[in-house]
Design a protein around this motif. Structure first.
Motif, mmCIF file in Angstrom:
data_model
loop_
_atom_site.group_PDB
_atom_site.id
_atom_site.type_symbol
_atom_site.label_atom_id
_atom_site.label_comp_id
_atom_site.label_asym_id
_atom_site.label_seq_id
_atom_site.Cartn_x
_atom_site.Cartn_y
_atom_site.Cartn_z
ATOM 1 N N ALA A 1 -26.932 26.363 4.167
ATOM 2 C CA ALA A 1 -26.042 26.391 4.833
ATOM 3 C C ALA A 1 -25.665 25.464 6.087
ATOM 4 N N ALA A 2 -27.444 23.879 6.031
ATOM 5 C CA ALA A 2 -27.028 22.858 6.656
ATOM 6 C C ALA A 2 -26.188 21.848 5.930
ATOM 7 N N LEU A 3 -26.706 22.016 4.494
ATOM 8 C CA LEU A 3 -25.764 20.841 3.822
ATOM 9 C C LEU A 3 -24.502 21.109 3.597
ATOM 10 N N SER A 4 -23.923 22.166 3.323
ATOM 11 C CA SER A 4 -22.488 22.805 2.993
ATOM 12 C C SER A 4 -21.690 22.517 4.885
ATOM 13 N N SER A 5 -22.603 22.419 5.535
ATOM 14 C CA SER A 5 -21.816 22.617 7.037
ATOM 15 C C SER A 5 -21.583 21.257 7.266
ATOM 16 N N TYR A 6 -22.270 20.181 7.021
ATOM 17 C CA TYR A 6 -22.050 18.463 7.004
ATOM 18 C C TYR A 6 -20.973 18.533 6.301
ATOM 19 N N PHE A 7 -20.863 18.636 5.193
ATOM 20 C CA PHE A 7 -19.680 17.996 4.460
ATOM 21 C C PHE A 7 -18.017 19.334 4.977
ATOM 22 N N VAL B 1 -14.209 22.520 1.767
ATOM 23 C CA VAL B 1 -14.189 23.706 1.033
ATOM 24 C C VAL B 1 -15.049 23.950 0.762
ATOM 25 N N MET B 2 -15.668 25.156 0.560
ATOM 26 C CA MET B 2 -16.640 25.329 -0.275
ATOM 27 C C MET B 2 -16.161 27.092 -1.094
ATOM 28 N N ASP B 3 -15.184 27.113 -2.302
ATOM 29 C CA ASP B 3 -14.797 27.346 -2.350
ATOM 30 C C ASP B 3 -15.336 27.132 -4.539
ATOM 31 N N LYS B 4 -14.987 28.059 -5.244
ATOM 32 C CA LYS B 4 -15.614 28.117 -6.975
ATOM 33 C C LYS B 4 -15.556 26.409 -7.287
ATOM 34 N N ASP B 5 -14.040 26.014 -6.913
ATOM 35 C CA ASP B 5 -14.071 24.082 -7.428
ATOM 36 C C ASP B 5 -15.111 23.833 -6.864
ATOM 37 N N MET B 6 -14.451 23.754 -5.405
ATOM 38 C CA MET B 6 -15.866 22.840 -5.216
ATOM 39 C C MET B 6 -16.803 23.203 -5.491
ATOM 40 N N ARG C 1 -29.471 16.215 9.935
ATOM 41 C CA ARG C 1 -28.828 17.867 10.055
ATOM 42 C C ARG C 1 -29.585 18.509 8.838
ATOM 43 N N VAL C 2 -29.878 18.474 7.444
ATOM 44 C CA VAL C 2 -30.741 19.002 6.860
ATOM 45 C C VAL C 2 -31.894 19.223 7.537
ATOM 46 N N ALA C 3 -33.003 17.958 7.913
ATOM 47 C CA ALA C 3 -34.214 18.441 8.162
ATOM 48 C C ALA C 3 -34.174 19.128 9.398
ATOM 49 N N VAL C 4 -32.940 18.882 10.380
ATOM 50 C CA VAL C 4 -32.723 19.259 11.584
ATOM 51 C C VAL C 4 -32.660 20.752 12.196
ATOM 52 N N LEU C 5 -31.444 21.230 11.029
ATOM 53 C CA LEU C 5 -30.700 22.368 11.062
ATOM 54 C C LEU C 5 -30.833 23.008 9.319
ATOM 55 N N GLY C 6 -32.713 22.491 8.948
ATOM 56 C CA GLY C 6 -32.604 22.837 7.876
ATOM 57 C C GLY C 6 -33.863 23.029 6.908
ATOM 58 N N VAL C 7 -34.549 22.309 7.234
ATOM 59 C CA VAL C 7 -36.267 22.207 7.120
ATOM 60 C C VAL C 7 -36.662 22.895 8.290
ATOM 61 N N VAL C 8 -36.092 22.510 9.907
ATOM 62 C CA VAL C 8 -37.606 23.043 10.493
ATOM 63 C C VAL C 8 -37.222 24.147 10.678
ATOM 64 N N PRO C 9 -36.204 24.986 10.533
ATOM 65 C CA PRO C 9 -35.771 26.675 10.514
ATOM 66 C C PRO C 9 -35.905 26.971 9.029
ATOM 67 N N ALA C 10 -35.984 26.947 8.051
ATOM 68 C CA ALA C 10 -36.157 27.290 6.805
ATOM 69 C C ALA C 10 -38.055 27.646 7.299
ATOM 70 N N THR D 1 -15.318 28.169 4.262
ATOM 71 C CA THR D 1 -16.148 27.370 5.708
ATOM 72 C C THR D 1 -17.020 27.614 5.998
ATOM 73 N N LEU D 2 -16.681 29.157 6.417
ATOM 74 C CA LEU D 2 -18.047 30.058 6.194
ATOM 75 C C LEU D 2 -19.286 29.651 5.642
ATOM 76 N N MET D 3 -20.776 29.557 6.801
ATOM 77 C CA MET D 3 -21.688 29.218 6.334
ATOM 78 C C MET D 3 -22.728 30.553 6.120
ATOM 79 N N PRO D 4 -23.982 30.985 5.716
ATOM 80 C CA PRO D 4 -24.128 30.245 4.699
ATOM 81 C C PRO D 4 -23.374 31.105 3.410
ATOM 82 N N ALA D 5 -22.800 31.528 4.065
ATOM 83 C CA ALA D 5 -21.798 32.724 2.872
ATOM 84 C C ALA D 5 -21.062 32.203 2.333
ATOM 85 N N ALA D 6 -19.777 31.625 2.538
ATOM 86 C CA ALA D 6 -18.642 30.949 1.159
ATOM 87 C C ALA D 6 -19.636 29.746 0.258
#
Length: 528
Positions: free
Chosen positions: A64-70, A77-82, A105-114, A169-174
Motif C-alpha cells: 500500500a505504501a509503494l502503490s499509494s506513492y505512485f 492506476v494499479m490495473d492489470k496492465d500497469m 514513505r515506505v519506511a514510515v507507512l510501510g515498514v513501521v506498521p508492518a 487507486t484503492l489501496m491495498p486492494a487494487a
C-alpha cells in the motif's frame, strides 16, 4: 489505516467525480466509506490463522505504501496492465524510480506498521469457535456491504460504469487484486507451443544482388504532441526537419499506453481490438515471418527487453554496458546502438531487418536519457521526483529527450545514406506510447486505454526511403507523402514491414500496408 492514510488519490478522485453538493451524493460517499472499510477488513478475515493474517497484513502495508506513492505523485492506476508492466521492469529501470520521497514513505507507512502489526496479540480461541466467529463477522460484513450498495444503488451504477479507473487507486486492494489477475492470466496462458496462424511467409521477388536493409526504430515514451514535425512550437526536430525525403505521419495512434502492451501488439498480425497480451506469446509475429522468409533479423535493445517479440531471433542487449562516453549510471544513451551499425551494414549479404529498441524519453528521470550537450531547453528537471520540479522544468527535460531522439534518428539515416552504394535501405520509426507531463494532474503513462488522454496514445511515426530502394520497389515518394495525411496506428506496422520487404503470408493485408498504394497497382490482401 488503509482507509485513511493510503487512499488520498482514491478519495480525491471520488469526491471530484461524485460530489454534487446534495444529500444524495453525500449519502453515496458515506456508504462508499462503509463499503471500502468492510471490504478491506475482508482481506484479512478470510485468512485462517493469526500468523497468516499478520504476515499478509505486513506485506500489504508495504504494498500500500509503494502503490499509494505512485498513485498520488503520478496519477498511476494499479490495473492489470500497469502490474504487468511492473513485473516486466528490470532492476535498472526500477532504480530510476527510487527517490528519497519514496523511501521515506515506505519506511514510515510501510515498514513501521508492518513491524508493529506483529506486536498485536489475539486471544487463544478454540478453532471451532473461531471459525463460527469469523463466519458471523463475514456474514455481517456482506450484509453491511449489500445495504451500502442498496442505499445508493443509482450512484454506484454511475460510479462503476463511468469512473472505472478510480477503483484501481484503492489501496491495498487494487494492486493485490490486479497482481492476482496477472498471475492467473499468465498461468492460463503458459504451456503449449507457438502457433503460426499466418501460414508460410514467402518472397514475392527473386533475391536481388543488392540487399535491402530496414532499420526499424521502436521509440520509447515519445508523444506526438512534442514533435516539431507534428507542429509543436519548439524546435525539437532540428536535424530531421532538414532531412530531404523524410515523411512524417502526424495522426498515428498506439496500441497501448505501456511498453508491455504496445511492443508485442505492434509486431502482431492482430489489430489492437483483437490483441490479447496474455495470448500474444502463442503466435508468431512479423519478425518471425521475415526470418522464415530468409531475411536476417536482429533486435538491439537499450530498454527493458523486447516483451517476447525477439525470442526467436538474434538479440543484442545494451543495458548494463559500461562505456565512459555513452553508458553512464543506468542505461546507455541510444547512440550506443549505432556504434557498429556502419560496419554491420558493410557486411550484409542478405536482406536484413535491424530493430533498435530505444530508451528514448522514458521517465521520470528524463534528464538521464540524453547527453548534457543536448540540454537545449533550460532549466530542465534533473530529479526523478517530478513533484519537486516546476511544470516548465519537466517539459524542458522531456523536450530535450526528443531533441536527442531527433539526433539519433538523423544519424541512423545518415549511416544508411552513406551505404547507398551497397544496399537499398529504409528507416521506419514509431513510438510505443506517449506520456503525460502534468496535464489534468497526470504524469508518466499506463492509464487504461479507454480512459487515457491522447498524450499517452498519439505517437510520432516517420519514414525515410533511399532513392535506390524507391527505384527498386517502384515506390513513388509524392504518393507516400500524400499517404501521410491519413490516420494510421500500430495496426499498420505488421503489414507495412512485410510489404516493404517483399514478403507475404496469409495475414498480410494490403489495405493496412502504408506503402502499398504507392508501389503501383494495389495488391490483393492475400498476397496472390
Amino acid at each position: 489505516m488503509w482507509l485513511v492514510f493510503y487512499n488520498t488519490s482514491f478519495w480525491i478522485d471520488t469526491v471530484h467525480a461524485m460530489w454534487h453538493g446534495d444529500i444524495a451524493s453525500g449519502g453515496f460517499l458515506v456508504s462508499l466509506l462503509v463499503l471500502v472499510l468492510c471490504l478491506q477488513a475482508m482481506l484479512l478475515l478470510l485468512l485462517p490463522s493469526r500468523r497468516l493474517m499478520v504476515g499478509v497484513a505486513s506485506a500489504l502495508f508495504i504494498l500500500a505504501a509503494l502503490s499509494s506513492y505512485f498513485s498520488m505523485k503520478y496519477g498511476i492506476v494499479m490495473d492489470k496492465d500497469m502490474l504487468r508492466n511492473v513485473f516486466e521492469t528490470n532492476s535498472v529501470e526500477s532504480r530510476g524510480l527510487i527517490s528519497s520521497g519514496l523511501m521515506a514513505r515506505v519506511a514510515v507507512l510501510g515498514v513501521v506498521p508492518a513491524l508493529l502489526v506483529w506486536t498485536v496479540r489475539l486471544p487463544s480461541i478454540e478453532w471451532s469457535r473461531r471459525l463460527r466467529m469469523r463466519a458471523v463477522a463475514v456474514a455481517g460484513i456482506l450484509l453491511v456491504c449489500a445495504l451500502a450498495l442498496f442505499a445508493a444503488s443509482a450512484s454506484y451504477a454511475v460510479f462503476f460504469r463511468e469512473y472505472k479507473p478510480i477503483r484501481f487507486t484503492l489501496m491495498p486492494a487494487a494492486p493485490l487484486i490486479s497482481a492476482i489477475g496477472v498471475w492467473f492470466d499468465h498461468a492460463k496462458g503458459s504451456g503449449g507451443s507457438v502457433v503460426n496462424v499466418s501460414g508460410q511467409a514467402r518472397r514475392t521477388t527473386p533475391v536481388h544482388a543488392r540487399p535491402i536493409v530496414l532499420v526499424m526504430v521502436v521509440g520509447e515514451t515519445a508523444r506526438a504532441a512534442n514533435f516539431q514535425l507534428a507542429g509543436y512550437s519548439r524546435p525539437t526536430n532540428p536535424e530531421l526537419s532538414a532531412q530531404p525525403g523524410l515523411i512524417y505521419f502526424p495522426d498515428t495512434t498506439s496500441c497501448g499506453t505501456a511498453t508491455a502492451i504496445s511492443v508485442p501488439c505492434m509486431f502482431s498480425h492482430l489489430s489492437r481490438r483483437a490483441f490479447d497480451v496474455d495470448e500474444a506469446w502463442r503466435y508468431t509475429n512479423v519478425l518471425d515471418a521475415l526470418h522464415e522468409a530468409g531475411l536476417d533479423v536482429e533486435w538491439r535493445d537499450n530498454n527493458a527487453g523486447c516483451k517476447g517479440v525477439c525470442v526467436r531471433i538474434t538479440q543484442i542487449d545494451y543495458v548494463g554496458h559500461k562505456d565512459s562516453q555513452l553508458c553512464r549510471d543506468s542505461y546507455c544513451y541510444d547512440e550506443k546502438m549505432l556504434e557498429d551499425l556502419p560496419a554491420r551494414i558493410d557486411m550484409l549479404t542478405r536482406d536484413t531487418v535491424i530493430v533498435l529498441h530505444q530508451i528514448g524519453s522514458h521517465g521520470p528521470a528524463y534528464a538521464e536519457r540524453y547527453p548534457p550537450e543536448f540540454e537545449q531547453f533550460k532549466p530542465a528537471c534533473h530529479s526523478n521526483q517530478l513533484q519537486r520540479c516546476t511544470a516548465a522544468g519537466i517539459v524542458n527535460a522531456y523536450d530535450n529527450t526528443i531533441v536527442y531522439t531527433d539526433h539519433v534518428l538523423a544519424r541512423t539515416i545518415e549511416i544508411l545514406r552513406r551505404a547507398s552504394d551497397r544496399v537499398d535501405s529504409m528507416l521506419l520509426y514509431v513510438s510505443d506510447h506517449g506520456e503525460s507531463l502534468g496535464e489534468q494532474g497526470l504524469y508518466l503513462h499506463g492509464l487504461p486505454y479507454a480512459f487515457a488522454p491522447d498524450t499517452q496514445k498519439k505517437v510520432p511515426m516517420l519514414m525515410w526511403l533511399s532513392s535506390s530502394y524507391m527505384v527498386r520497389s517502384g515506390t513513388v515518394l509524392d504518393c507516400v507523402k500524400s499517404q501521410a495525411a491519413k490516420s494510421f496506428s500500430h495496426d499498420n506496422i505488421y503489414h507495412t514491414m512485410l510489404g516493404a520487404l517483399e514478403v507475404r503470408n496469409i495475414s498480410y493485408d494490403s489495405t493496412l500496408d502504408i506503402l502499398a498504394p504507392c508501389r503501383g497497382a494495389q495488391e490483393p490482401s492475400d498476397g496472390a
